[in-house]
Design a protein around this motif. Structure first.
Motif, short mmCIF file in Angstrom:
data_model
loop_
_atom_site.label_atom_id
_atom_site.label_comp_id
_atom_site.label_asym_id
_atom_site.label_seq_id
_atom_site.Cartn_x
_atom_site.Cartn_y
_atom_site.Cartn_z
N GLY A 82 5.05 -50.03 13.78
CA GLY A 82 4.74 -51.45 13.59
C GLY A 82 4.43 -51.79 12.14
O GLY A 82 3.76 -52.78 11.86
N CYS A 83 4.93 -51.00 11.24
CA CYS A 83 4.60 -51.16 9.83
C CYS A 83 5.19 -52.44 9.23
O CYS A 83 4.63 -52.97 8.28
CB CYS A 83 5.04 -49.93 9.04
N THR A 84 6.28 -52.90 9.77
CA THR A 84 6.89 -54.11 9.20
C THR A 84 5.91 -55.27 9.25
O THR A 84 5.68 -55.96 8.24
CB THR A 84 8.20 -54.46 9.93
N GLY A 85 5.32 -55.50 10.42
CA GLY A 85 4.36 -56.59 10.57
C GLY A 85 3.12 -56.40 9.73
O GLY A 85 2.65 -57.32 9.06
N GLN A 86 2.58 -55.16 9.75
CA GLN A 86 1.38 -54.87 8.95
C GLN A 86 1.64 -55.10 7.47
O GLN A 86 0.82 -55.69 6.77
CB GLN A 86 0.96 -53.41 9.15
N ASP A 112 2.10 -58.85 6.59
CA ASP A 112 0.79 -59.53 6.54
C ASP A 112 0.04 -59.16 5.27
O ASP A 112 -0.56 -60.02 4.62
CB ASP A 112 -0.06 -59.15 7.76
N PHE A 113 0.09 -57.88 4.91
CA PHE A 113 -0.60 -57.42 3.70
C PHE A 113 -0.02 -58.08 2.46
O PHE A 113 -0.75 -58.61 1.61
CB PHE A 113 -0.51 -55.90 3.57
N VAL A 114 1.31 -58.05 2.32
CA VAL A 114 1.97 -58.60 1.13
C VAL A 114 1.71 -60.11 1.03
O VAL A 114 1.43 -60.63 -0.05
CB VAL A 114 3.48 -58.27 1.12
N GLU A 115 1.77 -60.81 2.17
CA GLU A 115 1.51 -62.25 2.15
C GLU A 115 0.08 -62.52 1.66
O GLU A 115 -0.14 -63.37 0.80
CB GLU A 115 1.71 -62.84 3.54
N ALA A 116 -0.89 -61.78 2.20
CA ALA A 116 -2.28 -61.97 1.79
C ALA A 116 -2.48 -61.59 0.32
O ALA A 116 -3.20 -62.29 -0.40
CB ALA A 116 -3.21 -61.14 2.69
N CYS A 144 0.80 -58.01 -15.58
CA CYS A 144 -0.32 -57.73 -16.47
C CYS A 144 -1.09 -59.02 -16.77
O CYS A 144 -0.51 -60.08 -16.91
CB CYS A 144 0.19 -57.12 -17.78
N GLY A 145 -2.40 -58.88 -16.84
CA GLY A 145 -3.23 -60.03 -17.13
C GLY A 145 -3.78 -60.67 -15.87
O GLY A 145 -4.33 -59.97 -15.00
N PRO A 146 -3.64 -61.99 -15.74
CA PRO A 146 -4.26 -62.70 -14.61
C PRO A 146 -3.81 -62.21 -13.22
O PRO A 146 -4.64 -62.11 -12.31
CB PRO A 146 -3.85 -64.16 -14.82
N CYS A 147 -2.56 -61.86 -13.05
CA CYS A 147 -2.10 -61.38 -11.74
C CYS A 147 -2.76 -60.05 -11.41
O CYS A 147 -3.20 -59.82 -10.27
CB CYS A 147 -0.58 -61.26 -11.71
N HIS A 148 -2.83 -59.16 -12.40
CA HIS A 148 -3.51 -57.88 -12.21
C HIS A 148 -4.97 -58.11 -11.83
O HIS A 148 -5.49 -57.49 -10.90
CB HIS A 148 -3.40 -57.04 -13.49
N ASP A 149 -5.62 -59.00 -12.56
CA ASP A 149 -7.04 -59.27 -12.31
C ASP A 149 -7.24 -59.85 -10.91
O ASP A 149 -8.17 -59.45 -10.20
CB ASP A 149 -7.59 -60.24 -13.36
N ASN A 150 -6.37 -60.77 -10.50
CA ASN A 150 -6.48 -61.35 -9.16
C ASN A 150 -6.19 -60.32 -8.08
O ASN A 150 -6.83 -60.32 -7.02
CB ASN A 150 -5.54 -62.56 -9.02
N ALA A 151 -5.23 -59.44 -8.31
CA ALA A 151 -4.93 -58.38 -7.35
C ALA A 151 -6.14 -57.45 -7.22
O ALA A 151 -6.53 -57.07 -6.11
CB ALA A 151 -3.69 -57.59 -7.78
N HIS A 152 -6.74 -57.10 -8.35
CA HIS A 152 -7.93 -56.25 -8.34
C HIS A 152 -9.04 -56.91 -7.52
O HIS A 152 -9.69 -56.24 -6.70
CB HIS A 152 -8.39 -55.96 -9.76
N ALA A 153 -9.25 -58.19 -7.72
CA ALA A 153 -10.29 -58.92 -6.96
C ALA A 153 -9.95 -58.92 -5.47
O ALA A 153 -10.84 -58.77 -4.62
CB ALA A 153 -10.43 -60.35 -7.49
N HIS A 154 -8.68 -59.10 -5.14
CA HIS A 154 -8.24 -59.10 -3.74
C HIS A 154 -8.55 -57.76 -3.09
O HIS A 154 -9.11 -57.71 -1.98
CB HIS A 154 -6.74 -59.41 -3.67
N PHE A 155 -8.21 -56.67 -3.76
CA PHE A 155 -8.49 -55.34 -3.22
C PHE A 155 -10.00 -55.09 -3.14
O PHE A 155 -10.50 -54.53 -2.17
CB PHE A 155 -7.84 -54.25 -4.06
N SER A 156 -10.72 -55.51 -4.17
CA SER A 156 -12.16 -55.27 -4.22
C SER A 156 -12.90 -56.03 -3.13
O SER A 156 -14.02 -55.66 -2.77
CB SER A 156 -12.72 -55.66 -5.59
N PRO A 197 -1.86 -51.11 3.93
CA PRO A 197 -1.74 -50.38 5.20
C PRO A 197 -1.29 -48.94 4.94
O PRO A 197 -0.46 -48.69 4.07
CB PRO A 197 -0.66 -51.16 5.96
N CYS A 198 -1.84 -48.01 5.70
CA CYS A 198 -1.53 -46.59 5.48
C CYS A 198 -0.04 -46.31 5.65
O CYS A 198 0.51 -45.49 4.91
CB CYS A 198 -2.37 -45.72 6.42
#
Length: 160
Positions: free
Chosen positions: A44-48, A51-55, A72-84, A90-91
């Motif tokens: 079921g990895c396609t759905g997982q 959902d992950f990529v959309e979020a 690099c820059g703002p996108c990296h920073d926003n991705a870091h905040a999203h993960f944090s 998904p595994c």
């Protein structure tokens, strides 16, 4: 005519051993890709992953991050905040990422010297301006790849 002579030299330089190694590696890679595709679908990895990529992209978008191709820059920073904020890859998707990294490292180790030799032969035929542009593109791609790797390496999921 010189380009043709270089192409002949490159082709002649591909030994039977190298051709055999490439064929063997390609067959093994195809077998592994089929296995991974079956695992991806059955888990079921396609759905997982969707959902992950959309979020992730929703989390990255905003502020000055309006184009993820310039990570690099703002996108990296926003991705870091999203993960944090507790969002993780998904595994099943991380498994594919890890196998891709391992495959890249294998190819670089196994074939890097030969590829660099061929790059040199091609580079010899290009103008100084064309070579400079190629270096510029390479450097830009490597910069973005380093930023992506940085964001990923800081947030590798704990998959047992």
């Amino acid at each position: 005519k010189q380009w043709y002579q270089r192409r002949v030299a490159i082709t002649a330089g591909v030994s039977k051993d190298l051709k055999g190694k490439v064929a063997s590696d390609a067959a093994a890679a195809a077998k592994e890709a089929k296995k991974m595709a079956n695992e991806w679908c059955s888990s079921g990895c396609t759905g997982q992953s969707a959902d992950f990529v959309e979020a992730l992209f929703k989390g990255m978008h905003g502020g000055q991050c309006v184009d993820a191709s310039q990570f690099c820059g703002p996108c990296h920073d926003n991705a870091h905040a999203h993960f944090s904020a507790g969002n993780s890859i998904p595994c099943c998707m991380d498994n594919v990422i890890q196998k891709g990294i391992a495959a890249y490292e294998y190819v670089a180790e196994a074939y890097g010297d030969q590829v660099n030799e061929w790059v040199g032969l091609v580079s010899d035929e290009l103008s100084a301006a064309a070579n400079a542009k190629a270096v510029e593109y390479r450097d830009a791609v490597l910069e973005q790849a380093d930023c992506i790797a940085d964001a990923y390496n800081d947030h590798i999921p704990d998959c047992a």
